[in-house]
Enzyme design. Structure first.
Site, mmCIF file in Angstrom:
data_model
loop_
_atom_site.group_PDB
_atom_site.id
_atom_site.type_symbol
_atom_site.label_atom_id
_atom_site.label_comp_id
_atom_site.label_asym_id
_atom_site.label_seq_id
_atom_site.Cartn_x
_atom_site.Cartn_y
_atom_site.Cartn_z
ATOM 1 N N LYS A 161 12.604 -12.196 -18.035
ATOM 2 C CA LYS A 161 11.489 -12.718 -17.251
ATOM 3 C C LYS A 161 12.012 -13.893 -16.436
ATOM 4 C CE LYS A 161 6.650 -14.065 -17.512
ATOM 5 N NZ LYS A 161 6.743 -15.045 -16.420
ATOM 6 N N GLU A 199 12.890 -18.093 -19.919
ATOM 7 C CA GLU A 199 11.422 -18.085 -19.925
ATOM 8 C C GLU A 199 10.829 -17.040 -20.848
ATOM 9 O OE1 GLU A 199 7.572 -17.781 -16.924
ATOM 10 O OE2 GLU A 199 9.581 -17.565 -16.125
ATOM 11 N N PHE A 210 -28.605 -3.441 -10.036
ATOM 12 C CA PHE A 210 -27.301 -3.992 -9.655
ATOM 13 C C PHE A 210 -27.022 -5.245 -10.473
ATOM 14 C CE2 PHE A 210 -27.079 -1.366 -5.857
ATOM 15 C CZ PHE A 210 -25.710 -1.303 -5.606
ATOM 16 N N ASP A 218 -23.426 7.245 8.046
ATOM 17 C CA ASP A 218 -24.644 7.559 7.303
ATOM 18 C C ASP A 218 -25.549 8.449 8.158
ATOM 19 O OD1 ASP A 218 -26.757 7.603 5.569
ATOM 20 O OD2 ASP A 218 -27.336 5.512 5.856
ATOM 21 N N GLY A 255 -19.889 10.847 -2.426
ATOM 22 C CA GLY A 255 -20.742 11.375 -3.488
ATOM 23 C C GLY A 255 -22.211 11.237 -3.146
ATOM 24 N N GLY A 300 -22.963 10.665 3.055
ATOM 25 C CA GLY A 300 -22.016 10.523 4.145
ATOM 26 C C GLY A 300 -20.575 10.399 3.726
ATOM 27 N N ASP A 331 -22.470 2.284 9.827
ATOM 28 C CA ASP A 331 -22.780 1.101 9.013
ATOM 29 C C ASP A 331 -21.547 0.210 8.950
ATOM 30 O OD1 ASP A 331 -23.551 -0.791 7.209
ATOM 31 O OD2 ASP A 331 -24.182 0.619 5.649
#
Length: 608
Positions: free
Chosen positions: A35, A170, A380, A448, A482, A485, A536
């Protein structure tokens, strides 16, 4: 070996990260490397020029110019190399402080240890086993000079770590020999340290009684999305560094503290905006969360304060394997129309974690949680105070009111599955990573369609939109959402900030709508979108999110968002082509197709 061609250097792409563990993994199948104590650099070579990128995507080519002079002499057409820039002392030890000093004016002393090869002569090598990538790397690195091949041993990791620690090095990085390269913290790379050290945010200083500089730095670290006090450091500075830090801190001074510190520590403190990051070595963390015996090692200009989190060592068994997250109520129906369950959703995410995390890992996310299934109440969520546990992490982001809020992010399969256990179906992400949330690493245009338009209209619009972006020099790829658009995505080098990105996206959407008003509109009112496709552009602004690749959708039939190639776009019949039952096919496609990831086509934001 082919010589340099006219091809440009490969663009930056997210680097693979190691997980901190308490011991070295035992047994066969692991390669153990030193490392290094330096700066992680991704070096891109092509067309007779070379670029150097930090782990967060900053272009530091000017700082490492002498090193890059050696890189361009490599006898390859193009390459993308992962490694560490270091300065070695007389005993062959790397020193972060020496590297810091070299970057101030003695860059000729900087060397580079190359430990992985992502691309070579236009071929993507990331799906090859590590052993094969390193074998190819060894053939292009010269035997002598400033570019060095980072060697390794197989097995006996504990013995090697003991030797390294005794020599004052290290630590050790252990890597699965057969693993592919993943631009995330997957668990295939583990690190064990000889001494404790990490980054901390500088939040203030205390004045010296004997000079005009300071006595100690006051430190903070993010934990559960909030910046907390982590103690003071008063050793490790030479005179030049004391004066340099004082010059950097003075313009950042503020009256109010950014952390809550004990009264004794806060007495006489000069507080600053939390904009600077320091590397600190220490012996241990006390019960109240402050550092014992800290020592300053140097500034970390390649790290953003928002990404400075407390790093804790995991058990090897948990880190090396995506340890199964217990999924309760596996038989609960999540998709009533297809009778798919929570357990089947969790199995899908476990299967695609390795191909999903390079896209979604280490970026702020919003979750669509549907604890009782998609047909019931969904909501959400973007903040969390710690109820998800340690596998789901937090990054503090300043909101419009000036207050920091803990945004969620994940960078491991455990984090992904923990969200699913908590009722998550969908994952939506920012257009920036936690290393620098103010700079976009993608453009997303959501095409969209209005009600009544079929997918053929969307397909034609996507190709037309691709051609417009291509004419501007932007390489893109489509993603099936899914939903209704398609997203047309252009990966970016993270340099442009949000106001510039939003302005570009808005003006481009308007220009496209003016160019073909029969097909496109950029108008926000839905009444003005009749019979057309809304471009969009609003996903290209600070705080906006877009559905992540391979995320399931809370829609009928359990569709998933999936990146595809433009060739595939010619024949795929609907944006919900892939479903959570297609995990094996999606993984196979990701390993064998020419799908682009975030970094593979990263480019500069053009000017309109």
């Amino acid at each position: 070996m082919p010589r340099a061609s006219k091809a440009a250097p490969p663009p930056f792409r997210p680097v693979q990260l190691a997980r901190l563990v308490d011991t070295v993994p035992a047994g066969a199948g692991w390669l153990h490397e030193m490392k290094y104590d330096g700066y992680r650099l991704l070096i891109a070579l092509g067309g007779g020029e070379a670029r150097a990128y930090t782990r967060s995507g900053l272009d530091w080519s000017d700082r490492f110019a002498p090193l890059l002079e050696a890189v361009v002499k490599l006898k390859v057409a193009s390459a993308l190399i992962d490694g560490e820039a270091v300065v070695l002392d007389a005993d062959g030890r790397s020193s972060f402080q020496s590297l810091q000093n070299a970057l101030k004016g003695a860059a000729e002393s900087i060397e580079y240890f190359a430990f992985d090869l992502l691309e070579l002569d236009g071929e993507d090598l990331t799906d090859l086993p590590l052993t094969e990538r390193k074998a190819r790397l060894a053939t292009i690195i010269p035997k002598t000079g400033r570019l060095r091949y980072s060697d390794h041993i197989e097995g006996s990791g504990e013995t090697l770590l003991a030797r390294f620690c005794a020599a004052g090095l290290e630590g050790l990085v252990s890597k699965k020999a057969d693993a592919r390269y993943v631009g995330a913290r997957s668990g295939a790379w583990l690190k064990a340290k000889c001494i404790k050290r990490q980054e901390f945010v500088m939040v203030g200083w205390t004045a010296s009684d004997t000079s005009r500089s300071f006595r100690s730095l006051m430190l903070g670290v993010h934990e559960k999305g909030e910046l907390r006090y982590a103690g003071k450091v008063g050793t490790g500075f030479d005179t030049d560094e004391l004066l340099r830090l004082q010059r950097l801190m003075k313009p950042l001074e503020r009256k109010q503290p950014t952390v809550e510190a004990p009264r004794a520590d806060a007495r006489g403190a000069h507080w600053i905006e939390p904009k600077l990051v320091a590397e600190i070595a220490y012996s241990e963390m006390t019960r109240d969360g402050t550092l014992r015996h800290p020592s300053y090692l140097g500034l970390r200009e390649d790290k953003k304060p928002e990404a400075v989190l407390l790093e804790t060592a995991e058990e090897v068994a948990e880190a090396a394997h995506a340890s199964p997250v217990p999924i309760s109520n596996r038989d609960r129906i999540i998709y009533p129309e297809s009778r798919l369950t929570k357990g089947e959703l969790a199995d899908y995410y476990a299967a695609v974690a390795a191909i999903m995390l390079p896209w979604m890992g280490s970026r702020p996310i919003s979750l669509v949680r549907c604890p009782q299934g998609r047909a019931k109440k969904c909501f959400f969520q973007k903040h969390d105070a710690g109820s998800f546990g340690d596998a789901v992490k937090h990054v503090a982001i300043e909101e419009k009111d000036g207050a920091d809020q803990p945004y969620l992010y994940v960078d491991t399969p455990e984090g992904l599955l923990t969200c699913v256990q908590m009722g998550t179906i969908e994952f939506h992400g920012w257009g920036a990573r936690i290393e620098d949330v103010e700079k976009a690493d993608r453009l997303v245009f959501d095409l969209d369609p209005d009600v009544g338009l079929d997918f053929e209209a969307v397909r034609a619009a996507a190709f037309q939109f691709r051609d417009i972006l291509t004419s501007m020099g932007l390489k893109t790829f489509p993603m099936l959402t899914g939903g209704k658009g398609v997203h047309v995505i252009a990966p970016l080098v993270p340099r442009a900030e949000w106001p510039e990105v939003k302005d570009f996206a808005h003006r481009l959407a308007q220009a496209v709508a003016q160019l073909d008003p029969e097909r496109f509109t950029a108008a926000l009112p839905k009444a003005q979108r009749k019979g057309r496709i809304f471009v969009d552009y609003l996903r290209n602004q600070r705080g906006a999110t877009a559905v992540m690749p391979y995320s399931a959708r809370a829609r009928e039939g359990a569709p998933v968002a999936a990146p595809i190639t433009w060739k595939e776009m010619e024949t795929i019949a609907e944006p919900s082509h892939f479903r959570i039952t297609d995990a094996k096919e999606l993984v196979k496609r990701a390993a064998s197709s020419a799908l682009q990831d975030w970094g593979r086509a990263a480019q500069e934001l053009p000017r309109l």
